[in-house]
Design an enzyme around this catalytic site. Structure first.
Site, PDB file in Angstrom:
ATOM      1  N   GLU A   1       4.813  -3.912  12.427  1.00  0.00           N
ATOM      2  CA  GLU A   1       3.858  -2.811  12.188  1.00  0.00           C
ATOM      3  C   GLU A   1       2.682  -3.449  11.467  1.00  0.00           C
ATOM      4  O   GLU A   1       2.786  -3.769  10.282  1.00  0.00           O
ATOM      5  CB  GLU A   1       4.482  -1.740  11.289  1.00  0.00           C
ATOM      6  CG  GLU A   1       5.683  -1.023  11.873  1.00  0.00           C
ATOM      7  CD  GLU A   1       5.303   0.016  12.910  1.00  0.00           C
ATOM      8  OE1 GLU A   1       4.102   0.216  13.174  1.00  0.00           O
ATOM      9  OE2 GLU A   1       6.224   0.617  13.480  1.00  0.00           O
TER      10      GLU A   1
ATOM     11  N   ASN B   1       0.802  -1.226   0.000  1.00  0.00           N
ATOM     12  CA  ASN B   1       0.000   0.000   0.000  1.00  0.00           C
ATOM     13  C   ASN B   1       0.837   1.280   0.000  1.00  0.00           C
ATOM     14  O   ASN B   1       0.399   2.307  -0.486  1.00  0.00           O
ATOM     15  CB  ASN B   1      -1.027  -0.007   1.140  1.00  0.00           C
ATOM     16  CG  ASN B   1      -0.404  -0.152   2.495  1.00  0.00           C
ATOM     17  OD1 ASN B   1       0.752  -0.542   2.617  1.00  0.00           O
ATOM     18  ND2 ASN B   1      -1.152   0.168   3.535  1.00  0.00           N
TER      19      ASN B   1
ATOM     20  N   GLU C   1     -10.303  -5.642   9.749  1.00  0.00           N
ATOM     21  CA  GLU C   1      -9.821  -4.609   8.842  1.00  0.00           C
ATOM     22  C   GLU C   1     -10.366  -4.903   7.441  1.00  0.00           C
ATOM     23  O   GLU C   1     -10.080  -5.958   6.879  1.00  0.00           O
ATOM     24  CB  GLU C   1      -8.291  -4.718   8.834  1.00  0.00           C
ATOM     25  CG  GLU C   1      -7.574  -3.515   8.379  1.00  0.00           C
ATOM     26  CD  GLU C   1      -6.064  -3.722   8.421  1.00  0.00           C
ATOM     27  OE1 GLU C   1      -5.583  -4.872   8.377  1.00  0.00           O
ATOM     28  OE2 GLU C   1      -5.360  -2.715   8.485  1.00  0.00           O
TER      29      GLU C   1
ATOM     30  N   LYS D   1      12.701  -7.217   1.122  1.00  0.00           N
ATOM     31  CA  LYS D   1      11.778  -7.944   0.246  1.00  0.00           C
ATOM     32  C   LYS D   1      10.503  -7.113   0.071  1.00  0.00           C
ATOM     33  O   LYS D   1       9.647  -7.076   0.951  1.00  0.00           O
ATOM     34  CB  LYS D   1      11.420  -9.317   0.809  1.00  0.00           C
ATOM     35  CG  LYS D   1      10.764 -10.155  -0.297  1.00  0.00           C
ATOM     36  CD  LYS D   1       9.783 -11.180   0.153  1.00  0.00           C
ATOM     37  CE  LYS D   1       8.427 -10.687   0.496  1.00  0.00           C
ATOM     38  NZ  LYS D   1       7.610 -10.169  -0.625  1.00  0.00           N
ATOM     39  N   PRO D   2      10.375  -6.465  -1.081  1.00  0.00           N
ATOM     40  CA  PRO D   2       9.138  -5.711  -1.319  1.00  0.00           C
ATOM     41  C   PRO D   2       7.961  -6.655  -1.545  1.00  0.00           C
ATOM     42  O   PRO D   2       8.154  -7.849  -1.783  1.00  0.00           O
ATOM     43  CB  PRO D   2       9.455  -4.917  -2.591  1.00  0.00           C
ATOM     44  CG  PRO D   2      10.603  -5.596  -3.235  1.00  0.00           C
ATOM     45  CD  PRO D   2      11.332  -6.381  -2.192  1.00  0.00           C
TER      46      PRO D   2
ATOM     47  N   GLY E   1       2.876  -5.257   7.645  1.00  0.00           N
ATOM     48  CA  GLY E   1       1.903  -6.021   6.879  1.00  0.00           C
ATOM     49  C   GLY E   1       0.752  -6.435   7.773  1.00  0.00           C
ATOM     50  O   GLY E   1       0.469  -5.799   8.789  1.00  0.00           O
TER      51      GLY E   1
ATOM     52  N   CYS F   1      -3.173   1.487   6.806  1.00  0.00           N
ATOM     53  CA  CYS F   1      -3.238   0.743   8.072  1.00  0.00           C
ATOM     54  C   CYS F   1      -3.867   1.563   9.189  1.00  0.00           C
ATOM     55  O   CYS F   1      -4.576   1.043  10.035  1.00  0.00           O
ATOM     56  CB  CYS F   1      -1.840   0.303   8.474  1.00  0.00           C
ATOM     57  SG  CYS F   1      -0.670   1.665   8.453  1.00  0.00           S
TER      58      CYS F   1
END
Ligand SMILES: NC(=O)c1ccc[n+]([C@@H]2O[C@H](COP(=O)([O-])OP(=O)(O)OC[C@H]3O[C@@H](n4cnc5c(N)ncnc54)[C@H](O)[C@@H]3O)[C@@H](O)[C@H]2O)c1
Length: 483
Positions: A249, A148, A381, A171-172, A226, A283
């Site tokens: 996070e 995001n 969420e 690592k994206p 994530g 988030c």
């Protein structure tokens, strides 16, 4: 993959597609990292971190200079980075250009400044003794980040990590690898020489590349952003392997509390921004809007009017307000939450459906009411453009409701009454509280979660501690061994 300052193919030659969320079309294929590639990246990073290596001998001041050079290059390529981020992540170009990537640059410059200013202290001791602390780098750090805010999450991790003298394997997310890889070329151009600071960038899927990193025996720390689901797995991976340090996070279900004395139109607009920015994929979005009963009906009416007014369209157009969701999977997940919500008894005031006649993953901005604390849509969420509006009577009721969640990332309160503002700010269980504003963030402000939103802090001085070991040295003065 970007390993040892070079772009290389994955060891088994595999690739995966990355698509444009606004059209559903493939942009290109990217090399796919698997366990063997992660091993190679970690080995390169470990070599760079060996005692006596050029990186370990690099002056702290020089680390700051290199980070500032990287920031200069990002500033030079702002338009390109914003375009690429918009293309790959479906984010609004206007917001990437004017806000997000500029904020990444600011974060890198902020931590560049810290490179030679966080070192330790001397400690009071009995006569005849002397003690001090040394802040040392943790070592090989792994970063695992979501789709995001691809570049934002990269820079939040890279900047304090490198400033404090660590090395990083990043690592994206598999959905958004492009700006991370482009950053690799800027890292090289900035002059981080090969073998001095290896910034391996290893695009790949979570279950293969991500897991190989979080379970790696030679990685000293994982900084993860994530979902709570994967966060739990990362924590477990650490426990089952080498007890590497972990910061998490994770998600949120943040309350946004509007009292009747607040400026109504301002609060409606801010509550709208709190939910619908980035197509609801934030988030710390203010997904649970709590409105005091006296103004509830008017607030709902105005919020619906506002949600219907916005311009849905291509993320590259400067007049677009709402872009697509990141993927079909994500869009379907949101629609399923809404379907479940209706079955549980909530009312869709507007939106609630996908945008027809478009191959992109668009959903109409949605406002829902008639919600209770027990509903799944209240607890979980949704991560989409869905504003949930609740009614409350007074401070104690709303505080109880606001805290009735397993998450604790952020909260906001809109009021002209300082007493109410302070009571909510002190009582709400959240890592960040905004008073009469939303999303006010900056390099100096620590960010992170309470409860199941994770632990550890990014940004600000607090972030430095996430990337340093503290060594305590106590010595006897005039000991018989001194010569
Ligand atoms: N707290 C924050 O700062 C913050 C910021 C942005 C997003 N988020 C959260 O991120 C979530 C959305 O992002 P997402 O869908 O990409 O999250 P995700 O947890 O599915 O994926 C995040 C990253 O973890 C990797 N991953 C997946 N499975 C893995 C495994 N088993 N082992 C190791 N790595 C694995 C993915 O490849 C990706 O790079 C939301 O819950 C959102 O709230 C939190």
């Amino acid at each position: 993959l970007f390993i040892n300052n070079e772009f290389v193919d994955s060891k088994d030659g595999s690739t995966f597609p990355t698509e444009n969320p606004a059209t559903g079309k493939e942009i290109c294929r990217v090399s796919e990292a698997k366990a063997a590639d992660i091993d190679a990246a970690v080995a390169a990073a470990r070599k760079a971190f060996q005692p006596g290596s050029p990186w370990r001998k690099t002056e702290p001041k020089q680390r700051g200079i290199l980070l500032n050079k990287l920031a200069d290059l990002m500033q030079r390529d702002l338009h390109y980075l914003a375009s690429l981020e918009s293309l790959d992540a479906g984010k609004l170009y206007s917001s990437c250009y004017a806000l997000e990537i500029q904020a990444c640059i600011d974060v890198i410059r902020y931590f560049a400044g810290w490179a030679d200013k966080d070192h330790g202290s001397t400690l009071p001791m009995d006569d005849g003794f002397f003690a001090y602390t040394r802040h040392e780098p943790v070592g090989v750090c792994g970063g695992i980040i979501p789709w995001n805010f691809p570049l934002t999450m990269f820079s939040w991790k890279l900047a304090p990590c490198i400033a404090m003298g660590n090395v990083l394997v990043m690592k994206p997310a598999e959905l958004t690898p492009l700006t991370a890889l482009y950053l690799g070329s800027l890292i090289k151009e900035a002059g981080f020489p090969p073998g001095v600071v290896n910034n391996p960038i290893t695009a790949g899927y979570g279950k293969t590349a991500g897991s190989a990193l979080s379970r790696h025996m030679d990685v000293d720390k994982i900084a993860f952003t994530g979902s709570a689901l994967v966060g739990r797995q990362i924590q477990k991976d650490s426990a089952e392997t080498n007890l590497k340090r972990v910061t998490l996070e994770l998600g949120g279900k943040s309350p946004n509390i509007v009292f009747a004395d607040a400026n109504l139109d301002y609060a409606v607009e801010m509550a709208h921004i709190a939910v619908f920015s980035n197509s609801g994929q934030i988030c710390c979005a203010g997904t649970r809007t709590y409105v005091q009963e006296d103004i509830y009906d008017t607030f709902v009416k105005k919020s619906v009017e506002r949600a219907k007014k916005g311009n849905i369209g291509s993320p590259s157009s400067l007049t677009t307000e709402y872009g697509p969701q990141i993927s079909k999977l994500q869009k379907d997940k949101i629609l399923k939450y809404l379907e479940g919500g209706v079955k549980e008894g909530c009312k869709i005031e507007c939106g609630g459906v996908q945008v027809e006649g478009n191959n992109g993953h668009y959903i109409q901005p949605t406002v829902i009411t008639g919600l209770t604390d027990e509903m799944t849509v209240t607890k979980e969420e949704i991560f989409g453009p869905v504003q949930q509006i609740y009614k409350f009577k007074d401070v104690s009721e709303v505080l109880k409701k606001a805290n009735n969640t397993r998450y604790g990332l952020a909260a906001a309160v809109f009021t002209n009454d300082l007493n109410k503002a302070m009571t909510i700010s002190n009582g709400v269980e959240a890592g960040t509280v905004w008073v009469n504003c939303y999303y006010k963030m900056g390099p100096t402000l620590p960010f992170g979660g309470y409860k199941e939103s994770g632990f550890g802090r990014e940004l600000g001085q607090y972030a430095l501690h996430e990337y340093t070991e503290v060594k305590t040295v106590a010595m006897k003065i005039n000991a018989p061994v001194w010569v």
